[in-house]
Design a protein around this motif. Sequence first.
Motif, PDB file in Angstrom:
ATOM      1  N   ASN A   1       0.822  -1.200   0.000  1.00 45.96           N
ATOM      2  CA  ASN A   1       0.000   0.000   0.000  1.00 45.96           C
ATOM      3  C   ASN A   1       0.846   1.234   0.000  1.00 45.96           C
ATOM      4  O   ASN A   1       0.409   2.316  -0.280  1.00 45.96           O
TER       5      ASN A   1
ATOM      6  N   ARG B   1      -6.931   3.096  -5.801  1.00 43.11           N
ATOM      7  CA  ARG B   1      -5.783   3.790  -5.208  1.00 43.11           C
ATOM      8  C   ARG B   1      -5.093   4.599  -6.291  1.00 43.11           C
ATOM      9  O   ARG B   1      -4.802   4.074  -7.369  1.00 43.11           O
TER      10      ARG B   1
ATOM     11  N   GLY C   1       1.351  -0.451  -5.125  1.00 44.98           N
ATOM     12  CA  GLY C   1       0.402  -1.294  -5.833  1.00 44.98           C
ATOM     13  C   GLY C   1       0.384  -0.920  -7.294  1.00 44.98           C
ATOM     14  O   GLY C   1       1.418  -0.699  -7.924  1.00 44.98           O
TER      15      GLY C   1
ATOM     16  N   TYR D   1     -14.359  -1.567  -0.243  1.00 46.01           N
ATOM     17  CA  TYR D   1     -12.946  -1.987  -0.311  1.00 46.01           C
ATOM     18  C   TYR D   1     -12.707  -3.265   0.496  1.00 46.01           C
ATOM     19  O   TYR D   1     -12.110  -4.220   0.014  1.00 46.01           O
TER      20      TYR D   1
ATOM     21  N   TYR E   1     -10.860  -4.768  -9.709  1.00 52.45           N
ATOM     22  CA  TYR E   1     -12.098  -5.340  -9.184  1.00 52.45           C
ATOM     23  C   TYR E   1     -12.861  -4.412  -8.252  1.00 52.45           C
ATOM     24  O   TYR E   1     -13.978  -4.723  -7.869  1.00 52.45           O
ATOM     25  N   HIS E   2     -12.251  -3.293  -7.863  1.00 58.39           N
ATOM     26  CA  HIS E   2     -13.009  -2.355  -7.024  1.00 58.39           C
ATOM     27  C   HIS E   2     -14.094  -1.661  -7.850  1.00 58.39           C
ATOM     28  O   HIS E   2     -15.039  -1.141  -7.297  1.00 58.39           O
TER      29      HIS E   2
ATOM     30  N   HIS F   1      -6.067  -6.493 -13.247  1.00 57.63           N
ATOM     31  CA  HIS F   1      -4.678  -6.894 -12.977  1.00 57.63           C
ATOM     32  C   HIS F   1      -4.655  -8.163 -12.128  1.00 57.63           C
ATOM     33  O   HIS F   1      -3.618  -8.524 -11.584  1.00 57.63           O
ATOM     34  N   THR F   2      -5.791  -8.772 -11.989  1.00 60.13           N
ATOM     35  CA  THR F   2      -5.949 -10.008 -11.218  1.00 60.13           C
ATOM     36  C   THR F   2      -6.202 -11.157 -12.193  1.00 60.13           C
ATOM     37  O   THR F   2      -6.433 -10.936 -13.373  1.00 60.13           O
TER      38      THR F   2
ATOM     39  N   ARG G   1      -2.867  -4.750   3.418  1.00 57.29           N
ATOM     40  CA  ARG G   1      -4.292  -4.911   3.797  1.00 57.29           C
ATOM     41  C   ARG G   1      -4.471  -5.392   5.235  1.00 57.29           C
ATOM     42  O   ARG G   1      -5.201  -6.351   5.499  1.00 57.29           O
TER      43      ARG G   1
END
Length: 494
Positions: A12, A39, A60, A117, A178-179, A201-202, A337
């Motif tokens: 983060n 972010r 990130g 989040y 995904y957010h 990006h996942t 996280r």
Amino acid sequence: MMSPCPPGERPNGARSREPRPPVFREEPLSADLVIASNRGPLSLVRDEDGRLVSGHAAGGLAPSLARALEGRSAVWVAAAMSTAEHEAAARHLPIETDGGVQVRLVEVSPETFGAAYRVVANGTLWFLYHGMFDRVYRPVFDRHFYEAWDGYRSYNESFVDVIEQVAADGATVVVNDYHLALVGSALAARRPDLRTVHFAHTPFCSPEELAVLPRSVATELIDGLSSFGVVGFHTERWVEAFRRCTTALDVDAPRLVAIPLGVDAAELHRRSESHETAKRRDELISRLEGRKYVFRSDRVEPSKNVVRGFLAFEEVLEGDAALRENVVFGARLYPSREELPEYLAYRSAIERAAQRINNRFATGSFTPIELEIADDLDASLVGLSVADVILVNPLRDGMNLVAKEGPIVNQKNGVLILSTEAGAFEQLGEESLAVEPYDVHGTAAALRRALELPASERRARAARLSTLASVRPPTEWLTEVVASAKRAKPAGSG
Ligand code: G6P
């Protein structure tokens, strides 16, 4: 784009540079390119004198994209997180970063942010896409989840409100991760002139895994993603998984693209050859006293599979007395996280495993696992550069840029051990030693093989890896993502 900080692999926090007051633009902006992500590339705080200062750029995804944007006229829309950022967001004006990127912060209440989040994005979608639910205890979709899903919707709506304001007529909007899965449908309805991409990006999950979600939620999610003009992933494999989910739910798939991100070799060399890094490298080399060095660098993240990596190393030490005291495992991890209990528990599990193995094999002058958990990017570069073996064994990963950074900065023809489940395996698999992430015994065998590989083979593999790793660096990657949007029809054209 690289700090050594891939869109997926870093923490983060923290980049080092002097804090300075944020520079607000005097009037609203209208841009042809809009980037959106939870972010953003800067973070604001109040200093000791109460002045608003822009502190570290966030880690990130952000540093990667920020460098790719330098010199382009674009606005980046990101969530306000700190109190100082909320104050800045209330001015409704873009803030300019050091690199000249314009950032518009989105105001979301702390409750809505927490729901979106923590509960939905990281507590649910992240676990789903990485195949991390155990299904005995999790997931649980109770009333609190449904309330959080409402929060996720309104968080996405808040982004739509700001994107609408800053996007010029016909602009391209690149929404990350995904957010923000639901932004596409509202944008298609309200701004049909825009070209929209959702880039994940996942990884993505299979339809069978998706089926753990309540049907209504799964449908809203896949519908939402499919309302973008384009949906992109780092590899064909995640594209295919997403396509299968659309078919399973009878949703029309949008244009789907795989655009694998590579690393910026010049930038990585610049950082890893700085005076400070060179000094730390010399210190590490002399501390190792000629021992072999296995190394990994990751966020403290359950999907990174750190504990099984340690167990495999333990098997190596168990089975080969000659190797004991002659090989060190360096693990540089970044806190991540920590508001999620699963992450705190995983951190403890990592610490316990390292401690137990060290208690078993350490001698007066030798500690087998050197574990450091801190935000220290340069230490990772140092470790990657002197490693004989780089271990990257995630359970599942969108890409994993450590696997690409390692071969670029490594100075010892280091062998890459790579999980078949990392997106990067599609590009680097042939030149690495493949491991299946749950197979600890197989990982131990790969570690032994890597430590024994003849010098000529190491050299040949290392050379090919570093060529492959720098294919499509961030600037080229972004150009291709934007081009894919231009080739797709505008999102609202049905
Ligand atoms: C990882 C993922 C990225 C994601 C980021 C968010 O780096 O690979 O896809 O955007 O996490 O991290 P955060 O620290 O903001 O939860």
